[in-house]
Motif scaffolding. Structure first.
Motif, PDB file in Angstrom:
ATOM      1  N   GLU A 386       0.830  -1.206   0.000  1.00  0.00           N
ATOM      2  CA  GLU A 386       0.000   0.000   0.000  1.00  0.00           C
ATOM      3  C   GLU A 386       0.865   1.258   0.000  1.00  0.00           C
ATOM      4  O   GLU A 386       0.585   2.222  -0.733  1.00  0.00           O
ATOM      5  N   TYR A 387       1.900   1.256   0.816  1.00  0.00           N
ATOM      6  CA  TYR A 387       2.784   2.427   0.889  1.00  0.00           C
ATOM      7  C   TYR A 387       3.473   2.662  -0.452  1.00  0.00           C
ATOM      8  O   TYR A 387       3.572   3.798  -0.923  1.00  0.00           O
ATOM      9  N   ALA A 388       3.943   1.586  -1.083  1.00  0.00           N
ATOM     10  CA  ALA A 388       4.597   1.713  -2.380  1.00  0.00           C
ATOM     11  C   ALA A 388       3.636   2.265  -3.425  1.00  0.00           C
ATOM     12  O   ALA A 388       4.005   3.107  -4.252  1.00  0.00           O
ATOM     13  N   CYS A 389       2.396   1.784  -3.396  1.00  0.00           N
ATOM     14  CA  CYS A 389       1.389   2.277  -4.338  1.00  0.00           C
ATOM     15  C   CYS A 389       1.126   3.765  -4.152  1.00  0.00           C
ATOM     16  O   CYS A 389       0.914   4.511  -5.119  1.00  0.00           O
ATOM     17  N   PHE A 395       4.036   2.050  -9.997  1.00  0.00           N
ATOM     18  CA  PHE A 395       4.029   0.795  -9.246  1.00  0.00           C
ATOM     19  C   PHE A 395       2.602   0.333  -9.016  1.00  0.00           C
ATOM     20  O   PHE A 395       2.287  -0.861  -9.173  1.00  0.00           O
ATOM     21  N   TYR A 396       1.728   1.258  -8.674  1.00  0.00           N
ATOM     22  CA  TYR A 396       0.311   0.904  -8.473  1.00  0.00           C
ATOM     23  C   TYR A 396      -0.286   0.326  -9.749  1.00  0.00           C
ATOM     24  O   TYR A 396      -0.987  -0.692  -9.718  1.00  0.00           O
ATOM     25  N   ASP A 397      -0.009   0.962 -10.876  1.00  0.00           N
ATOM     26  CA  ASP A 397      -0.552   0.482 -12.147  1.00  0.00           C
ATOM     27  C   ASP A 397      -0.076  -0.937 -12.457  1.00  0.00           C
ATOM     28  O   ASP A 397      -0.808  -1.729 -13.068  1.00  0.00           O
ATOM     29  N   ARG A 398       1.140  -1.267 -12.016  1.00  0.00           N
ATOM     30  CA  ARG A 398       1.680  -2.606 -12.276  1.00  0.00           C
ATOM     31  C   ARG A 398       1.017  -3.671 -11.400  1.00  0.00           C
ATOM     32  O   ARG A 398       0.853  -4.812 -11.827  1.00  0.00           O
ATOM     33  N   VAL A 399       0.682  -3.307 -10.153  1.00  0.00           N
ATOM     34  CA  VAL A 399       0.209  -4.336  -9.203  1.00  0.00           C
ATOM     35  C   VAL A 399      -1.266  -4.208  -8.853  1.00  0.00           C
ATOM     36  O   VAL A 399      -1.765  -4.989  -8.029  1.00  0.00           O
ATOM     37  N   LYS A 400      -1.989  -3.282  -9.449  1.00  0.00           N
ATOM     38  CA  LYS A 400      -3.371  -3.022  -9.017  1.00  0.00           C
ATOM     39  C   LYS A 400      -4.264  -4.256  -9.097  1.00  0.00           C
ATOM     40  O   LYS A 400      -5.178  -4.431  -8.276  1.00  0.00           O
ATOM     41  N   ASP A 401      -3.997  -5.126 -10.067  1.00  0.00           N
ATOM     42  CA  ASP A 401      -4.827  -6.333 -10.182  1.00  0.00           C
ATOM     43  C   ASP A 401      -4.421  -7.418  -9.192  1.00  0.00           C
ATOM     44  O   ASP A 401      -5.074  -8.468  -9.116  1.00  0.00           O
ATOM     45  N   SER A 402      -3.335  -7.183  -8.445  1.00  0.00           N
ATOM     46  CA  SER A 402      -2.876  -8.151  -7.446  1.00  0.00           C
ATOM     47  C   SER A 402      -3.083  -7.648  -6.024  1.00  0.00           C
ATOM     48  O   SER A 402      -2.601  -8.259  -5.071  1.00  0.00           O
ATOM     49  N   LEU A 403      -3.784  -6.515  -5.880  1.00  0.00           N
ATOM     50  CA  LEU A 403      -4.103  -6.002  -4.549  1.00  0.00           C
ATOM     51  C   LEU A 403      -5.295  -6.790  -4.009  1.00  0.00           C
ATOM     52  O   LEU A 403      -6.349  -6.845  -4.643  1.00  0.00           O
TER      53      LEU A 403
END
Length: 619
Positions: A386-389, A395-403
């Protein structure tokens, strides 16, 4: 033997440099030993390279090594290698004239265009760091090409003398005569500490000996039995140099314990093996925290050709990933560089971007191919992610589907899956709880209607949710006590009752309280008090600012709504009561509603207890 002695003064083109070296060459004095041992390692690496090119005959298969010898009684610290050594001409050029480095000439001569092998460090004035702790430095060297050895002695005033001497084999010994004010460097534990920190993974075996001291192993060994063969203090082939496919989970865990002295196993790890054009390697670990209040500051150790440089250089590791633990070996980074160099270096920025990508790829891989394992560690890594996003939109765009969303029943789902399931009942809205115990009544009502509830209980969550809504304005996150979902209602809004509205405004002490009437599916709940999401978040933000010491941050008026459940038998009965009892009952019901929504103030609690006693008395 030619015993002619050559004397002179250190040749520099600027003002006398020794006082500058002694005080300002490095930010930490301990680094002097890293520089001297690194130079010894380079000397061995050079000779190995010559042997591989057929320009040096290593027919007897000699074993290369570096010896660090501490003699407290003689007040000396010696670093000795059996590497390439120096001729008289090289000694004059590389030592007496303070050339920036002999490495560049060596690369040009033997490496040609393939100068990026990184076999020689860019150590610059590294040898002269020895004068930071010494009043006299003695150097004995013998080139691999000659039989004659040379002895060079220099005092802290810059005056030196060179003479012929004896040395059994090729290589160089640097004998540092430690000054009285630096006597701490004559202690065994101090040298062991420095060697462990800076030289633990150098590519040449390093042996440490304290003259006159007996090791614990020797003390326990029977005198009649020959002492055990000494072991090098370093690991010349650290795990990051191996291919990930050749490493076992136990090896990764053992390396983690060895480097970070952490008894807890890491959650998982990322083995980075970047080739051209980046050329760097490393292993990054996600550590396990004991609790959410534990410091989340990690430790990423930066190495240059297996030589330790520093911890947590933010130009190489993004600040929001510094909670990780790990090692990075970047052979294209010079050892001694300015922060401005790191900030403006293209290689550094590309390394940083590659690390971010590898972390995101790992999270996505775990979510897609090892979902069960991913769900087990999500509670531990959630704060990190969450902090990284929040700090990096990419970074958020890369992992948003894995949150993942953790639900109140203990299961997990992704945001996209949650929204797909909610399309019929609460489209584009994610309902959540921030305190399952305090909001238990609301949780029960939503669960009874099959509405899934996400859990966001950490302080960071409020800021994270605001950030996510900023990235995607179509999706709203609403706390379950901020809205009466349509799924909880039996139909359209009921007809307003002006008399009941006035009654609840009176007993609440808020003449502007918004009162609405609905028939709810749960008939056991007479009243629901909701505070709009926007109003509550603003109030929480004001509290955070006040805690930070910011003046003038007054309380923000909350947008409260009292929903009267017309399906409730208590509400229906309320209309038939005599005035005094009616008001007393309405006040008590409102207090119960407050209690289900938030913690009561001191005055509210006293009134609630008084009314409770009065009602019990009437029974």
């Amino acid at each position: 033997m030619n015993n002619n002695i050559k004397k002179g003064g250190i040749s520099v083109q600027t003002e006398h440099i020794f006082p500058v070296i002694k005080k300002w060459l490095y930010s930490e004095k301990d680094i002097f030993l890293r520089e001297i041992v690194s130079n010894a390692s380079d000397a061995v690496t050079k000779l190995r390279r010559l042997a591989s090119l057929g320009q040096y005959d290593n027919g007897h298969d000699e074993s290369y090594r570096i010896d660090v010898i501490l003699d407290k009684e003689a007040k000396t610290l010696t670093v000795s290698d059996n590497g390439i050594g120096m001729t008289a001409d090289e000694l004059d050029r590389y030592i007496c004239r303070i050339a920036l480095s002999g490495a560049l000439e060596f690369i040009e001569k033997y490496e040609g265009e393939n100068a990026n092998n990184g076999i020689i460090g860019h150590f610059g004035l590294g040898f002269y760091s020895s004068f930071m702790v010494s009043d006299t430095v003695e150097l004995i060297t013998r080139s691999y090409t000659e039989e004659t050895a040379l002895r060079w002695v220099c005092t802290a005033d810059g005056n030196y003398e060179t003479s012929a001497t004896e040395r059994d084999c090729h290589g160089t010994s640097v004998i540092m005569h430690i000054s009285d004010e630096e006597a701490a460097y004559l202690e065994k534990y101090k040298i062991e500490e420095i060697l462990e920190k800076y030289c633990a993974f150098m590519p040449v075996d390093i042996y440490f000996q304290a003259v006159g001291e007996t090791s614990e192993e020797e003390k326990e060994t029977d005198q009649a039995v020959a002492p055990a063969e000494p072991k090098p203090i370093n690991d010349t082939t650290p795990l990051w140099l191996k291919n990930p496919s050749d490493c076992t989970p136990e090896e990764y865990k053992e390396f983690y314990r060895k480097v970070f002295h952490d008894f807890r196993e890491p959650l998982f790890w990322i083995h980075v093996n970047a080739d051209y054009p980046l050329n760097f390697r490393g292993i990054l670990y996600f550590p396990k925290l004991a609790n959410e209040y534990e410091s989340i500051e990690g430790q990423v150790k930066l190495y240059y050709n297996q030589v330790f440089v520093a911890d947590n250089i933010k130009e190489v590791i993004p600040e929001y990933l510094l909670m990780l633990k790990g090692v990075l070996d970047c052979p294209e980074l010079p050892l001694n560089v300015s922060r401005s160099y790191l900030q403006n270096n293209t290689y550094v920025s590309k390394v940083s971007a590659h690390i971010v990508k590898k972390v995101a790829d790992k999270l996505n891989s775990l979510c897609n191919t090892a979902r069960e394992e991913y769900e087990k560690v999500w509670g531990d890594i959630r704060t990190f992610v969450e902090y990284a996003c929040m700090r990096d939109r990419k970074f958020y765009d890369r992992v948003k589907d894995s949150l993942l969303l953790e639900l109140t029943d203990g299961s997990f789902t992704t945001v996209s899956d949650y929204l797909a399931d909610a399309k019929e009942t609460h489209e584009n809205t994610v309902y959540y709880t921030s305190d399952m115990a305090a909001q238990a009544q609301y949780v029960s009502m939503f669960a009874a209607q099959g509405i899934k509830i996400a859990v966001f209980e950490k302080q960071l969550d409020v800021q994270f949710l605001s950030m996510v809504e900023g990235y995607n304005s179509d999706v709203k996150y609403v706390r379950i006590d901020a809205d009466v979902a349509s799924a909880l209602k039996s139909g359209d809004a009921a007809v307003e009752d002006a008399e009941l509205t006035a009654l609840f405004q009176k007993v609440s002490g808020n003449e502007k309280l918004k009162v609405v009437f609905h028939a709810l599916k749960d008939e056991s709940v007479p009243l629901l008090l909701t505070v709009s999401e926007e109003s509550r978040r603003m109030e929480e933000m004001m509290k955070m600012y006040a805690m930070a010491g910011m003046m003038g941050m007054n309380s923000f008026p909350q947008d409260e709504t009292l929903t009267v459940n017309t399906s409730s038998a208590l509400i229906q009965k309320l209309g038939t009561m005599e005035d005094a009892k009616r008001e007393q009952t309405a006040a008590y019901l409102y207090q119960l509603t407050l209690l289900s929504q938030r913690k009561l103030t001191a005055d509210e609690l006293q009134k609630f207890l008084r009314d409770s006693y009065a009602i019990v008395y009437l029974i």
